[in-house]
Design a protein around this motif. Structure first.
Motif, PDB file in Angstrom:
ATOM      1  N   GLY A 122      32.808  33.353  28.950  1.00 40.68           N
ATOM      2  CA  GLY A 122      33.748  34.347  29.951  1.00 40.68           C
ATOM      3  C   GLY A 122      33.199  34.991  30.466  1.00 40.68           C
ATOM      4  N   ALA A 123      32.112  35.605  30.647  1.00 36.35           N
ATOM      5  CA  ALA A 123      31.119  36.985  31.432  1.00 36.35           C
ATOM      6  C   ALA A 123      31.226  36.073  33.101  1.00 36.35           C
ATOM      7  CB  ALA A 123      29.753  37.577  30.585  1.00 36.35           C
ATOM      8  N   ALA A 124      30.492  34.613  32.585  1.00 35.45           N
ATOM      9  CA  ALA A 124      30.594  33.765  33.872  1.00 35.45           C
ATOM     10  C   ALA A 124      31.643  33.366  34.793  1.00 35.45           C
ATOM     11  CB  ALA A 124      29.871  32.680  33.107  1.00 35.45           C
ATOM     12  N   ASN A 125      32.751  33.764  34.089  1.00 37.23           N
ATOM     13  CA  ASN A 125      34.615  33.557  34.807  1.00 37.23           C
ATOM     14  C   ASN A 125      34.485  34.557  35.788  1.00 37.23           C
ATOM     15  OD1 ASN A 125      34.772  30.503  34.169  1.00 37.23           O
ATOM     16  ND2 ASN A 125      36.407  30.723  33.359  1.00 37.23           N
ATOM     17  N   ILE A 126      34.099  35.541  34.466  1.00 33.83           N
ATOM     18  CA  ILE A 126      34.804  37.087  34.922  1.00 33.83           C
ATOM     19  C   ILE A 126      33.942  37.802  36.752  1.00 33.83           C
ATOM     20  CG2 ILE A 126      33.559  40.136  34.919  1.00 33.83           C
ATOM     21  CD1 ILE A 126      35.341  39.066  31.767  1.00 33.83           C
ATOM     22  N   THR A 127      32.815  36.913  36.005  1.00 31.65           N
ATOM     23  CA  THR A 127      31.711  37.367  37.201  1.00 31.65           C
ATOM     24  C   THR A 127      32.485  36.244  38.406  1.00 31.65           C
ATOM     25  OG1 THR A 127      29.696  37.840  35.724  1.00 31.65           O
ATOM     26  CG2 THR A 127      29.481  36.909  38.466  1.00 31.65           C
ATOM     27  N   LEU A 128      32.700  35.612  38.128  1.00 26.02           N
ATOM     28  CA  LEU A 128      32.862  34.412  39.634  1.00 26.02           C
ATOM     29  C   LEU A 128      34.582  34.903  39.892  1.00 26.02           C
ATOM     30  CD1 LEU A 128      32.086  31.074  37.473  1.00 26.02           C
ATOM     31  CD2 LEU A 128      31.130  32.092  39.743  1.00 26.02           C
ATOM     32  N   LEU A 129      34.795  35.364  38.867  1.00 25.65           N
ATOM     33  CA  LEU A 129      36.710  35.552  39.798  1.00 25.65           C
ATOM     34  C   LEU A 129      36.189  36.640  40.619  1.00 25.65           C
ATOM     35  CD1 LEU A 129      38.882  35.129  36.694  1.00 25.65           C
ATOM     36  CD2 LEU A 129      38.824  34.204  38.867  1.00 25.65           C
ATOM     37  N   GLY A 130      35.322  37.509  39.779  1.00 24.27           N
ATOM     38  CA  GLY A 130      35.061  38.867  41.001  1.00 24.27           C
ATOM     39  C   GLY A 130      34.698  38.979  42.097  1.00 24.27           C
ATOM     40  N   LEU A 131      33.609  38.000  42.030  1.00 28.25           N
ATOM     41  CA  LEU A 131      33.046  37.158  43.307  1.00 28.25           C
ATOM     42  C   LEU A 131      34.100  36.808  44.542  1.00 28.25           C
ATOM     43  CD1 LEU A 131      30.081  35.845  42.668  1.00 28.25           C
ATOM     44  CD2 LEU A 131      30.153  38.235  43.495  1.00 28.25           C
ATOM     45  N   ASN A 132      34.968  35.968  44.094  1.00 25.37           N
ATOM     46  CA  ASN A 132      35.884  35.351  44.422  1.00 25.37           C
ATOM     47  C   ASN A 132      37.235  36.476  45.176  1.00 25.37           C
ATOM     48  OD1 ASN A 132      35.537  32.833  45.068  1.00 25.37           O
ATOM     49  ND2 ASN A 132      36.723  31.930  43.221  1.00 25.37           N
TER      50      ASN A 132
END
Length: 147
Positions: free
Chosen positions: A122-132
Motif C-alpha cells: 500500500g505504501a508503495a502504491n501511494i508513493t507510485l501514484l503520488g509520483l504519477n
C-alpha cells in the motif's frame, strides 16, 4: 475534458488507498479488535470503489498518452504496471484474507505477515501514484506553456 477526468480518477484512487492505509495503521495503533474489523470491512467494500477508479485512471491515461512520448510518459506507464501488479497480486488478496482473520479475532503469524505485506504494498502504491500525479502535473504545465 479527458485530462480533468484522468486527474480526478487518479486523485480518487490515491485518496482511497491512502484512506485504507491510514485506517489500517490507526486501528493497529489503537489495538481495538472491533475497530480493526470495521476497518478491514470498510477496505473490502471499498475495493468496489477503488478498482473502477484504478481502471478508469489506467484507461484514460493510456488514451491521453497515446500520441505522447518522453521520459515522463514512460515513467508513468512503468509505474502504472507496478501499481496494477501490487494491487492484483498483493493488495486485493490481502484485503480479502485479512477480513475473515480479523473477524475471527486471529492476530497470529499469518495475520501479521499478510498485514505487513499489505502495508508495504500500500505504501508503495501511494508513493507510485503520488509520483504519477506529480509527473502528470508537469505534463499539464508543459502542454499549457506550448499551447
Amino acid at each position: 475534458m479527458l485530462p480533468k477526468l484522468h486527474a480526478a480518477f487518479g486523485a480518487a484512487a490515491l485518496l482511497i488507498i491512502a484512506t485504507f492505509w491510514t485506517a489500517t495503521v490507526t486501528t493497529i495503533v489503537i489495538g481495538d479488535k472491533y475497530l480493526i474489523v470495521m476497518a478491514k470491512t470498510g477496505i473490502a467494500w471499498g475495493l468496489l470503489a477503488l478498482i473502477p477508479m484504478l481502471i478508469l485512471t489506467g484507461v484514460s491515461g493510456s488514451q491521453l498518452g497515446q500520441n505522447m512520448r518522453g521520459a515522463l510518459i514512460g515513467a508513468k506507464q512503468k509505474r502504472m504496471k507496478l501499481i496494477a501488479f501490487n494491487g492484483i497480486v498483493f493488495l486485493v488478496p490481502a484485503a480479502l484474507i485479512l477480513l475473515p482473520l480479523a473477524m475471527q479475532g486471529q492476530g497470529g503469524p499469518l495475520y501479521w505477515a499478510v498485514q505487513t505485506l499489505e502495508l508495504l504494498a500500500g505504501a508503495a502504491n501511494i508513493t507510485l501514484l503520488g509520483l504519477n500525479m506529480r509527473d502528470g502535473l508537469r505534463l499539464t504545465r508543459r502542454r499549457a506553456l506550448t499551447a
